[in-house]
Design a protein around this motif. Structure first.
Motif, PDB file in Angstrom:
ATOM      1  N   LYS A 137       0.845  -1.205   0.000  1.00 41.49           N
ATOM      2  CA  LYS A 137       0.000   0.000   0.000  1.00 41.49           C
ATOM      3  C   LYS A 137       0.867   1.236   0.000  1.00 41.49           C
ATOM      4  O   LYS A 137       1.758   1.393   0.827  1.00 41.49           O
ATOM      5  CB  LYS A 137      -0.959   0.007   1.193  1.00 41.49           C
ATOM      6  N   GLU A 179      -3.026   4.862  -2.882  1.00 39.72           N
ATOM      7  CA  GLU A 179      -4.024   5.597  -2.093  1.00 39.72           C
ATOM      8  C   GLU A 179      -3.933   7.090  -2.400  1.00 39.72           C
ATOM      9  O   GLU A 179      -2.854   7.630  -2.551  1.00 39.72           O
ATOM     10  CB  GLU A 179      -3.721   5.344  -0.615  1.00 39.72           C
ATOM     11  N   ASP A 214      -9.587   5.556   0.779  1.00 41.71           N
ATOM     12  CA  ASP A 214      -9.632   5.811   2.219  1.00 41.71           C
ATOM     13  C   ASP A 214     -10.812   6.742   2.448  1.00 41.71           C
ATOM     14  O   ASP A 214     -10.868   7.838   1.883  1.00 41.71           O
ATOM     15  CB  ASP A 214      -8.311   6.452   2.678  1.00 41.71           C
ATOM     16  N   HIS A 217     -10.428  10.594   3.091  1.00 44.61           N
ATOM     17  CA  HIS A 217      -9.542  11.408   2.254  1.00 44.61           C
ATOM     18  C   HIS A 217     -10.235  12.234   1.182  1.00 44.61           C
ATOM     19  O   HIS A 217      -9.666  12.468   0.114  1.00 44.61           O
ATOM     20  CB  HIS A 217      -8.498  10.495   1.591  1.00 44.61           C
ATOM     21  N   ASP A 241      -9.561   1.798   2.892  1.00 43.15           N
ATOM     22  CA  ASP A 241      -9.120   2.115   4.239  1.00 43.15           C
ATOM     23  C   ASP A 241     -10.369   2.696   4.894  1.00 43.15           C
ATOM     24  O   ASP A 241     -10.719   3.853   4.669  1.00 43.15           O
ATOM     25  CB  ASP A 241      -8.027   3.198   4.216  1.00 43.15           C
ATOM     26  N   ASP A 286      -8.273   1.752   8.599  1.00 42.19           N
ATOM     27  CA  ASP A 286      -7.130   2.657   8.815  1.00 42.19           C
ATOM     28  C   ASP A 286      -7.576   3.637   9.885  1.00 42.19           C
ATOM     29  O   ASP A 286      -8.116   4.689   9.595  1.00 42.19           O
ATOM     30  CB  ASP A 286      -6.768   3.378   7.504  1.00 42.19           C
TER      31      ASP A 286
END
Ligand code: PSV
Ligand code: MN
Length: 388
Positions: A137, A179, A214, A217, A241, A286
């Protein structure tokens, strides 16, 4: 198969991955509060991740973060994980905490710094080989703080060149997951700010490269399930995530702030075939637990993801399709809302009982005494955190 049996079977297919860093001390730039029993090394983090799996039956792998989880013998770490019933999942690279990376890593103007960053990424692939992990990742803190600080296009070219070198080093069955993040730590521009940029790079890199979403984000109000639908349709969704945000990259427990969003995302995952293990979508967490206890925080997150998934699995796709085709706006929306409003906790209790688990994982964890045991045993040494 009855609807309930179908949901139970699909729940059994989902594997949620815990992040090793969730078990260490964490906080904000204002204060990191330390907690008793926090792991001192990667072995203890793996033990805590295994505890989450023991009580949920749904978290059979743990992601590592290098260099935070550096050990002498990665094969031994993987073996220990196996003995505890879990495996090593995604290897997360870290090219953001060395002084050399002040102005970036793989996008840095200085070739020497880029070489250092690539060397670290290649070391992470070596660790994949040793641990049996099949995914790398990549999250880059690269970006700039001021207009004109660096050349935006040149930085993209440097990024592409470095990613290609990593791709060429991957072995059979290994993948790289890229990511994106809108902002932070850079504030004027981020080099991989959005799914479009990540997608362009992954397209160029071919099948081995996929995008990670994610949930923390994005800009407020972003329709994340639309991104998920697009990436799945293009075969480019590598994984998630999961976490919750109220304001920015809050890293709070998945499903805590907006369980409806998590449900909508998982509905699109289901619609797009992303629950099929063959698509290899990784359902990672995450998260950081700054004020709440860490292992129960992870258990709660796993339960929240399972609840959202169970609701998504209850969406009557035939009824939804008919309502959509006939332009029945309220009917279509009602199909989704009915599923979301269903209390799936009894269903999940059944799923757990069928697996020989306690129907209430948090209560079972509290009764187990594991928290008190690690607090008593893990005395001395340096508790793990973002730097260890
Ligand atoms: C920083 O935003 C971040 O949360 C990224 O999402 C990474 O996945 C994670 O840290 C670990 O490096
Ligand atoms: Mn992340």
């Amino acid at each position: 198969m009855s609807e309930q049996d179908g949901v139970l079977a699909a729940l059994s297919e989902q594997r949620i991955e815990t992040p090793s860093w969730a078990f260490g001390n964490s906080g904000t730039r204002f204060k990191v509060f330390s907690q008793p029993g926090v792991p001192r090394d990667a072995y203890e983090k793996v033990a805590d991740a295994a505890a989450v799996h023991r009580f949920t039956g749904a978290a059979p792998s743990v992601a590592l973060h290098i260099p935070w989880d550096r050990v002498e013998d990665y094969a031994l770490l993987a073996k220990r994980a196996g003995e505890l019933g879990i495996s090593i999942g995604t290897i997360n690279a870290n090219v953001f905490q060395d002084d050399d990376f002040r102005l970036g890593s793989v996008c840095h103007a200085d070739r020497r710094v880029r070489e250092k960053a690539v060397a670290h990424l290649l070391e992470c692939v070596d660790i994949m080989d040793e641990t049996g992990s099949n995914a790398l990742k990549l999250w880059f803190a690269d970006g700039t703080n001021y207009p004109g600080q660096d050349d935006l296009r040149a930085r993209q070219e440097r990024l592409a060149e470095c990613l290609l070198r990593v791709r060429d080093r991957l072995g059979p069955g290994q993948r790289m997951l890229l990511e994106y993040k809108l902002f932070e730590p850079a504030f004027y521009h981020t080099d991989v700010p959005d799914w479009g940029t990540a997608y362009v790079h992954c397209m160029r890199l071919g099948d081995a490269a996929k995008v990670v979403v994610d949930t923390g984000h994005h800009a407020p109000g972003t329709n994340i399930e639309f991104i998920v639908a697009m990436l799945l349709a293009e075969g480019k969704l590598g994984g998630f995530d999961f976490n919750s945000r109220f304001y920015a990259d809050d890293d709070l427990i998945a499903g805590a702030a907006d369980p409806f969003q998590l449900f909508r995302i998982l509905h699109e995952v289901r619609r797009g075939g992303g629950l099929d293990p063959a698509t290899d979508v990784v359902f990672m967490l995450d998260q950081c637990h700054n004020v709440e206890p860490k292992i129960p925080g992870e258990i709660r997150a796993v339960m929240n993801v399972q609840e959202a998934l169970a609701k998504a699995l209850l969406v009557d796709l035939d009824a939804l399709g008919s309502a959509q085709e006939t332009g029945d706006v309220l009917g279509a929306n009602g199909v989704l809302m009915d599923a979301f409003a269903t209390d799936v906790r009894p269903l999940l209790a059944t799923w757990r009982s069928e697996k020989g688990l306690d129907p209430d994982p948090l209560a079972a964890y509290a009764r187990s005494g594991y928290g008190a045991q690690i607090a008593a045993e893990r005395v001395g040494g340096s508790p793990a955190g973002w730097g260890a």
